[in-house]
Design a protein around this motif. Structure first.
Motif, PDB file in Angstrom:
ATOM      1  N   ASP A 178       0.829  -1.200   0.000  1.00 40.86           N
ATOM      2  CA  ASP A 178       0.000   0.000   0.000  1.00 40.86           C
ATOM      3  C   ASP A 178       0.868   1.257   0.000  1.00 40.86           C
ATOM      4  O   ASP A 178       2.033   1.221   0.393  1.00 40.86           O
ATOM      5  CB  ASP A 178      -0.923   0.025   1.222  1.00 40.86           C
ATOM      6  N   SER A 179       0.278   2.344  -0.413  1.00 41.91           N
ATOM      7  CA  SER A 179       0.976   3.624  -0.430  1.00 41.91           C
ATOM      8  C   SER A 179       0.891   4.256   0.962  1.00 41.91           C
ATOM      9  O   SER A 179      -0.031   5.010   1.260  1.00 41.91           O
ATOM     10  CB  SER A 179       0.344   4.549  -1.476  1.00 41.91           C
ATOM     11  N   GLU A 180       1.835   3.896   1.816  1.00 37.91           N
ATOM     12  CA  GLU A 180       1.868   4.430   3.172  1.00 37.91           C
ATOM     13  C   GLU A 180       3.297   4.410   3.690  1.00 37.91           C
ATOM     14  O   GLU A 180       4.161   3.743   3.132  1.00 37.91           O
ATOM     15  CB  GLU A 180       0.946   3.648   4.109  1.00 37.91           C
ATOM     16  N   ALA A 181       3.519   5.138   4.759  1.00 37.12           N
ATOM     17  CA  ALA A 181       4.847   5.201   5.360  1.00 37.12           C
ATOM     18  C   ALA A 181       5.257   3.831   5.903  1.00 37.12           C
ATOM     19  O   ALA A 181       4.406   3.058   6.365  1.00 37.12           O
ATOM     20  CB  ALA A 181       4.860   6.226   6.488  1.00 37.12           C
ATOM     21  N   ALA A 182       6.555   3.544   5.863  1.00 34.27           N
ATOM     22  CA  ALA A 182       7.075   2.289   6.407  1.00 34.27           C
ATOM     23  C   ALA A 182       6.899   2.291   7.921  1.00 34.27           C
ATOM     24  O   ALA A 182       7.087   3.316   8.583  1.00 34.27           O
ATOM     25  CB  ALA A 182       8.549   2.138   6.035  1.00 34.27           C
ATOM     26  N   LYS A 183       6.532   1.119   8.466  1.00 32.20           N
ATOM     27  CA  LYS A 183       6.213   1.026   9.890  1.00 32.20           C
ATOM     28  C   LYS A 183       6.902  -0.164  10.551  1.00 32.20           C
ATOM     29  O   LYS A 183       7.242  -1.149   9.891  1.00 32.20           O
ATOM     30  CB  LYS A 183       4.703   0.886  10.074  1.00 32.20           C
TER      31      LYS A 183
END
Length: 156
Positions: free
Chosen positions: A130-135
């Protein structure tokens, strides 16, 4: 007065707390690692009671008595840094210390300091397409009864 925890609550990891009552000194708090800015989610950090049902033949209602207390499964979700590995190293699996949650801020002589003795149970990157910050998700076990709603130590 009501308030929003975001922007107020502070979360710090302390390697040591000398007090048996789990009340850190200002020096121990200063030496701790302020995690607040990197956290995107937190879960748990409560004590739950395991109520005991006590049915009897005199009623169809089943009353309960309070039972053992236990800590909820607790975790912190962090944003991963693409150059630093502080979360991966400072909170590596097996690391022990004290999670301090200043629910009303790190305000000297204020109330709302909860201190949880912890051990890091896992530290895992969260992969997604998904297009999201790495966590990163860090799971903790609470190893002893925490000190809750303590007074924040005064500044030195």
């Amino acid at each position: 007065m009501r308030f929003n925890r975001k922007g107020t609550t502070k979360i710090k990891f302390l390697p040591t707390v000398a007090s048996a009552a789990l009340l850190p000194t200002r020096a121990e708090i200063t030496a701790g690692n302020d995690l607040t800015q990197g956290i995107h989610t937190l879960d748990g950090w409560t004590i739950e009671n395991q109520a005991i049902p006590t049915p009897d033949m005199g009623s169809t209602f089943v009353p309960k008595i309070d039972g053992d207390d236990e800590a909820a499964d607790s975790s912190l979700g962090f944003y991963e840094d693409n150059t630093l590995d502080d979360i991966e190293t400072d909170l590596a699996k097996g690391t022990t210390g004290f999670m301090c949650i200043f629910s009303k801020g790190d305000v000297p002589s204020g109330k709302g300091l909860d201190v949880f003795p912890v051990k890091v149970a896992s530290n895992s990157k969260q992969y997604t397409a998904d297009s999201e910050a790495a966590k990163i998700l860090v799971q903790f076990v609470i190893t002893d009864l925490p000190a809750q709603n303590q007074t924040v130590p005064a500044a030195v």
